[in-house]
Design a protein around this motif. Structure first.
Motif, short mmCIF file in Angstrom:
data_model
loop_
_atom_site.label_atom_id
_atom_site.label_comp_id
_atom_site.label_asym_id
_atom_site.label_seq_id
_atom_site.Cartn_x
_atom_site.Cartn_y
_atom_site.Cartn_z
N PRO A 31 3.32 2.15 -7.06
CA PRO A 31 3.10 3.40 -6.25
C PRO A 31 1.54 3.59 -5.92
O PRO A 31 0.82 3.40 -7.10
N GLY A 32 1.06 3.99 -4.96
CA GLY A 32 -0.18 4.47 -4.79
C GLY A 32 -1.30 3.08 -4.76
O GLY A 32 -2.46 3.29 -5.10
N THR B 206 11.69 3.63 0.39
CA THR B 206 12.71 3.80 1.39
C THR B 206 13.37 2.39 1.48
O THR B 206 14.53 2.57 1.87
N GLY C 213 6.54 2.20 2.89
CA GLY C 213 7.97 2.44 2.77
C GLY C 213 8.62 1.56 1.71
O GLY C 213 9.95 1.14 2.00
N GLY D 261 2.60 4.57 1.13
CA GLY D 261 3.22 4.86 2.23
C GLY D 261 3.79 3.93 3.28
O GLY D 261 4.27 4.17 4.40
N LYS E 137 0.68 -1.25 -0.14
CA LYS E 137 -0.11 0.13 -0.05
C LYS E 137 0.90 1.42 0.15
O LYS E 137 2.00 1.11 0.29
N1 LIG Z 1 12.45 6.52 9.61
C1 LIG Z 1 12.14 5.63 8.81
N2 LIG Z 1 11.12 6.23 8.00
C2 LIG Z 1 10.67 5.40 7.12
C3 LIG Z 1 10.81 3.95 6.87
N3 LIG Z 1 10.14 3.40 5.96
C4 LIG Z 1 9.34 4.47 5.53
N4 LIG Z 1 9.54 5.75 6.23
C5 LIG Z 1 8.82 6.83 6.03
O1 LIG Z 1 7.51 6.53 5.62
C6 LIG Z 1 7.26 7.67 4.50
C7 LIG Z 1 6.54 6.62 3.26
O2 LIG Z 1 7.62 6.09 2.74
P1 LIG Z 1 7.92 5.76 1.07
O3 LIG Z 1 9.16 4.91 1.07
O4 LIG Z 1 7.86 6.92 0.58
O5 LIG Z 1 6.57 4.67 0.87
P2 LIG Z 1 5.99 4.21 -0.55
O6 LIG Z 1 5.46 2.74 -0.18
O7 LIG Z 1 7.14 3.99 -1.32
O8 LIG Z 1 4.89 5.01 -0.81
P3 LIG Z 1 4.47 5.07 -2.18
O9 LIG Z 1 5.36 5.17 -3.31
O10 LIG Z 1 3.53 6.38 -2.21
O11 LIG Z 1 3.30 4.09 -2.39
C8 LIG Z 1 8.28 8.43 4.22
O12 LIG Z 1 8.22 9.40 5.00
C9 LIG Z 1 9.43 7.60 4.90
O13 LIG Z 1 10.53 8.60 5.18
C10 LIG Z 1 11.70 3.58 7.68
O14 LIG Z 1 12.46 2.36 7.52
N5 LIG Z 1 12.50 4.38 8.68
#
Ligand SMILES: Nc1nc2c(ncn2[C@@H]2O[C@H](COP(=O)(O)OP(=O)(O)OP(=O)(O)O)[C@@H](O)[C@H]2O)c(=O)[nH]1
Ligand SMILES: [Mg+2]
Length: 387
Positions: free
Chosen positions: A80-81, A41, A38, A36, A34
């Motif tokens: 994404p999304g 990241t 991560g 957000g 889903k």
């Molecule tokens: N400190 C920390 N923050 C994390 C971690 N994983 C994700 N985040 C935070 O969570 C938020 C979402 O992370 P993304 O990696 O953008 O998530 P995503 O799944 O790629 O999201 P979409 O591409 O929108 O689907 C960001 O603000 C990250 O910095 C982690 O392991 N540690």
């Protein structure tokens, strides 16, 4: 080349490196989960290149995007999304994903197939939602025949306790996935003076290494940065093979007294180690490593003294006549050079040393000491340490 020329050796290593890179197979990883949770990241911290930062990526389908970088043998298929709202949404998403997977298989091209799927679930969500369960069940069901390994990554696992609970919930579903791994990909700042350190990526790397097809293992070791041990193990195997080869061939002719040349196998060894570490070093940095090791073991000027200085350090090398060294000495020299080179790669990979440091006094000292210490070790005819 009639004298010791680090720049010339570096050029040869770079040539070998370019060739290896060209031959390296491209690996494909699919990311699901889903919004957000991560995903971006995770991949930015798992791999050597920050692929998710290269923009939104190239759209492959309406929902799937492809991230890749030139000269980097990894492609991420990102979704994404991904929102799991309503039956139709799940079905249309599944359809796109499955089509993408099957397209790769139909191509019959090993480099177009998806080699591994990372399904990300956030530990922050505390529970395994019904919709997610349904999605992953449908997905796994439709992909039974493809045999593509699926790893569930519990992301954002700030609390190990929460992650464990979620892991138990998922395990109870008996989904038949390859593994479930909790990960905190980046340090998490709880408040000003409380930071939860990142963890779990090394284990995830090891698991991916185990489950990807053999033909992709080399690529994976190179593109991942989370598990240095995978890199050192592979590198030591390369050094052992090269040293044993040098030992078996017997004498490496070294036109003594005025030159220290490297044989093609030693050049290839250094190039392969660089590939394993996935570092793109400048020619000057490689030259600095060569001169800092081979060039300083007993010499201030390259040439005569470099060779005799090196040989003096190898136990039992004795005096060398006729411009050749014995197999054992050739193996020892090769092993020591390889091991010193690995130590430098590790220091750079861990961020303890920067490429620029190699040319500084501190860098030269590190190189020289590491190489000298490796030369002094007692070894057998294959260059293996014996005590
Ligand atoms: N400190 C920390 N923050 C994390 C971690 N994983 C994700 N985040 C935070 O969570 C938020 C979402 O992370 P993304 O990696 O953008 O998530 P995503 O799944 O790629 O999201 P979409 O591409 O929108 O689907 C960001 O603000 C990250 O910095 C982690 O392991 N540690
Ligand atoms: Mg993302």
């Amino acid at each position: 080349m009639d004298y010791f020329d680090p720049s010339d050796i570096a050029e040869k290593i770079l040539d070998a490196l370019r060739k290896e890179r060209k031959e390296m197979k491209n690996m494909n990883v699919m990311l699901l989960g889903k919004t957000g949770v991560g995903k971006s990241t995770l991949i930015n911290n798992l791999f050597n290149e920050r692929l998710a930062e290269t923009g939104i990526g190239k759209p492959v389908t309406q929902k799937i995007q492809q991230h890749s970088k030139e000269n980097f043998p990894l492609t991420i298929f990102d979704t994404p999304g991904l929102e799991l709202g309503g039956d139709n949404a799940i079905e249309s998403l599944l359809k796109e994903i499955n089509e993408q997977i099957r397209k790769g298989i139909r191509s019959g091209d090993m480099e177009k197939v998806i080699h591994c799927i990372l399904y990300c679930v956030s530990a922050g969500s505390h529970r395994f939602e019904e919709e997610e369960k349904k999605f992953i069940r449908l997905f796994l069901d439709e992909n039974k025949d493809t045999n593509i390994p699926v790893i569930i990554v519990i992301t954002q696992a700030v609390s190990k306790k929460d992650a464990k609970e979620l892991q138990s919930c998922i395990e109870a579903e008996n989904l038949g996935v390859s593994q479930i791994v909790p990960v905190l990909a980046e340090d998490y700042e709880l408040d000003e003076d409380m930071v939860v350190r990142a963890y779990g990526l090394d284990r995830l790397s090891e698991i991916i290494y185990e489950i990807v097809p053999d033909a992709m293992k080399k690529t994976f070791v190179s593109v991942q940065k989370a598990n240095i041990k995978l890199k050192t193990q592979k590198s030591h195997a390369i050094v052992a093979a090269t040293a044993a080869g040098a030992g078996a061939t017997g004498a490496i002719p070294i036109p003594f007294a005025d030159s220290l040349a490297l044989i093609p196998e030693q050049i290839a060894m250094l190039a392969s180690i660089t590939t394993v570490f996935g570092l793109s070093l400048e020619k000057s940095a490689i030259a600095a490593i060569v001169s800092g090791t081979l060039g300083t073991a007993g010499a201030t000027v390259a040439g005569k003294t470099a060779v005799s200085g090196i040989l003096k350090l190898i136990p039992g090398a004795g005096s060398v006549a006729g411009g050749v060294v014995s197999g054992g000495v050739a193996a020892a020299l090769t092993a020591a050079l390889g091991e010193a080179y690995i130590a430098v790669m590790v220091a750079i990979a861990k961020g303890e040393m920067k490429e620029g440091d190699l040319k500084t006094e501190k860098g030269r000292k590190f190189l020289s000491e590491t190489f000298k210490n490796a030369l002094k070790l007692k070894r057998n005819e294959k260059g293996e340490r014996i005590e």
